[in-house]
Design an enzyme around this catalytic site. Structure first.
Site, PDB file in Angstrom:
ATOM      1  N   ASP A  46      -5.819   2.992   8.948  1.00 16.36           N
ATOM      2  CA  ASP A  46      -5.483   3.732  10.170  1.00 16.36           C
ATOM      3  C   ASP A  46      -4.953   2.767  11.233  1.00 16.36           C
ATOM      4  OD1 ASP A  46      -7.828   2.513  10.944  1.00 16.36           O
ATOM      5  OD2 ASP A  46      -8.818   4.353  11.617  1.00 16.36           O
ATOM      6  N   SER A  47      -4.920   1.483  10.883  1.00 19.52           N
ATOM      7  CA  SER A  47      -4.231   0.506  11.734  1.00 19.52           C
ATOM      8  C   SER A  47      -2.759   0.869  11.873  1.00 19.52           C
ATOM      9  CB  SER A  47      -4.379  -0.901  11.152  1.00 19.52           C
ATOM     10  OG  SER A  47      -4.038  -0.917   9.787  1.00 19.52           O
ATOM     11  N   ASP A  85      -7.467   5.587   4.496  1.00 20.09           N
ATOM     12  CA  ASP A  85      -8.409   5.286   5.583  1.00 20.09           C
ATOM     13  C   ASP A  85      -8.485   6.513   6.499  1.00 20.09           C
ATOM     14  OD1 ASP A  85     -10.071   3.756   7.143  1.00 20.09           O
ATOM     15  OD2 ASP A  85      -8.462   2.547   8.024  1.00 20.09           O
ATOM     16  N   LYS A 115     -11.712   5.537   2.744  1.00 19.41           N
ATOM     17  CA  LYS A 115     -12.551   4.601   3.506  1.00 19.41           C
ATOM     18  C   LYS A 115     -12.989   5.268   4.799  1.00 19.41           C
ATOM     19  CE  LYS A 115     -10.963   0.847   5.947  1.00 19.41           C
ATOM     20  NZ  LYS A 115     -11.496   1.121   7.310  1.00 19.41           N
ATOM     21  N   GLU A 117     -15.325   4.392   8.498  1.00 16.19           N
ATOM     22  CA  GLU A 117     -16.158   3.504   9.315  1.00 16.19           C
ATOM     23  C   GLU A 117     -17.567   4.082   9.262  1.00 16.19           C
ATOM     24  OE1 GLU A 117     -14.490   2.596  13.158  1.00 16.19           O
ATOM     25  OE2 GLU A 117     -12.573   2.016  12.273  1.00 16.19           O
ATOM     26  N   GLU A 184     -16.006  -6.297   8.839  1.00 14.17           N
ATOM     27  CA  GLU A 184     -15.008  -6.735   9.823  1.00 14.17           C
ATOM     28  C   GLU A 184     -15.685  -7.427  11.000  1.00 14.17           C
ATOM     29  OE1 GLU A 184     -12.095  -3.823  11.096  1.00 14.17           O
ATOM     30  OE2 GLU A 184     -11.211  -5.244  12.520  1.00 14.17           O
TER      31      GLU A 184
HETATM   32  O1  KIV Z   1      -7.047   0.208   9.279  1.00 11.78           O
HETATM   33  C1  KIV Z   1      -7.152  -0.927   8.790  1.00 11.78           C
HETATM   34  O2  KIV Z   1      -6.173  -1.671   8.626  1.00 11.78           O
HETATM   35  C2  KIV Z   1      -8.490  -1.384   8.432  1.00 11.78           C
HETATM   36  C3  KIV Z   1      -8.639  -2.801   7.991  1.00 11.78           C
HETATM   37  C4  KIV Z   1      -8.662  -3.674   9.187  1.00 11.78           C
HETATM   38  C5  KIV Z   1      -9.830  -2.990   7.149  1.00 11.78           C
HETATM   39  O3  KIV Z   1      -9.411  -0.641   8.514  1.00 11.78           O
END
Ligand code: KIV
Length: 267
Positions: A46-47, A85, A115, A117, A184
């Site tokens: 989600d980055s 994510d 994924k 959090e 992280e």
């Molecule tokens: O969204 C992302 O890129 C992440 C990584 C930093 C693990 O969650």
């Protein structure tokens, strides 16, 4: 090769002491290049919210935007192990909401896993997802979704007490059924402590070399964006310079009538 990778592969890699390589990918061509280079897990992070969609942080990203990019990554890397994510608030409202949205990553976008959090409060959702056949990667330590509460992107697990809490959470998540865990933003010693406490592999980003694998944000690694680079990131190429020079050359070529040349023209 990657088509043969499944969740069991990563646990066996940990047992053998073989490092796991994960990289974010948001589009088809980058996914194809990363998979061909031997990256074992493509994380559609989600980055993407801040790295390619231009938002300030990860919070505005929608489920539909995330699924759209996951499907592109799947088209670019048909055999890869892909983790979607889940965006902020796409799984926190209720177990039912999280389960239904997670299923879309597998059914519609072709992901292998999701994924989230995670905290001890995520245990019922993880249990339900795994029970329904959805592989889950956890994520603890610095959690970008909580930036408004934490007041910034802060390193975690510095004191003995905080490190012990991370170990406790990691164990609870492992028991709930996650197949791997992102760590992280924590000291190397804490990353090592959490990794040693688990049978499942840890994937670190700013959590030291003792993690069972590493993940990097692809735009950091490629140097696509000029400016701030987090301490945990390593720039392998200054792509912003390469692209900037190419664009400038294109502008000059058009202005000077050097483009198109005969080789780009039709008779
Ligand atoms: O969204 C992302 O890129 C992440 C990584 C930093 C693990 O969650």
């Amino acid at each position: 090769m990657a088509g043969k990778i499944n969740v069991g592969t990563f646990r066996r890699m940990k047992e053998r002491g073989e490092k796991i390589v994960m990289l974010t990918a948001y589009d088809a061509p980058t996914a194809a290049l990363a998979a061909a280079a031997g990256v074992e897990i493509l994380l559609v992070g989600d980055s993407m919210s801040n790295t390619i969609l231009g938002y300030e942080n990860t919070l505005p990203l929608t489920l539909e935007q995330s699924l759209h990019h996951c499907a592109a990554v799947r088209r670019g890397a048909p055999e890869a192990f892909i983790v979607g994510d889940m965006p902020f608030m796409s799984y926190e409202v209720s177990v039912e909401q999280g389960l239904a949205n997670a299923a879309r990553y597998l059914k519609e976008a072709g992901c292998n896993a999701v994924k989230i959090e995670s905290s001890p409060g995520s245990v019922p959702l993880i249990e339900r997802m795994v029970d329904c056949g959805i592989p889950v990667m956890g994520h603890i330590g610095l959690m970008p979704h909580r930036v408004m509460v934490s007041g910034g992107y802060k390193i975690t697990g510095r004191s003995e007490e905080d490190a012990a809490k991370l170990v406790e959470t990691a164990r609870a998540l492992e028991k709930a059924g996650i197949f791997s865990l992102v760590l992280e933003g924590m000291p190397t010693a804490t990353g090592a402590q959490v990794s040693a406490a688990l049978k499942i592999p840890t994937i670190g980003i700013g959590a030291g070399v003792e993690c069972d694998g590493q993940v990097q944000v692809v735009t950091d690694l490629l140097g696509l964006i000029d400016g701030f680079l987090p301490k945990h990131a390593k720039r392998y190429v200054e792509l912003h310079k390469v692209i900037g020079e190419a664009f400038s050359q294109y502008v000059a070529d058009v202005k000077n009538s050097d483009f198109p040349g005969p080789e780009n023209s039709f008779s």
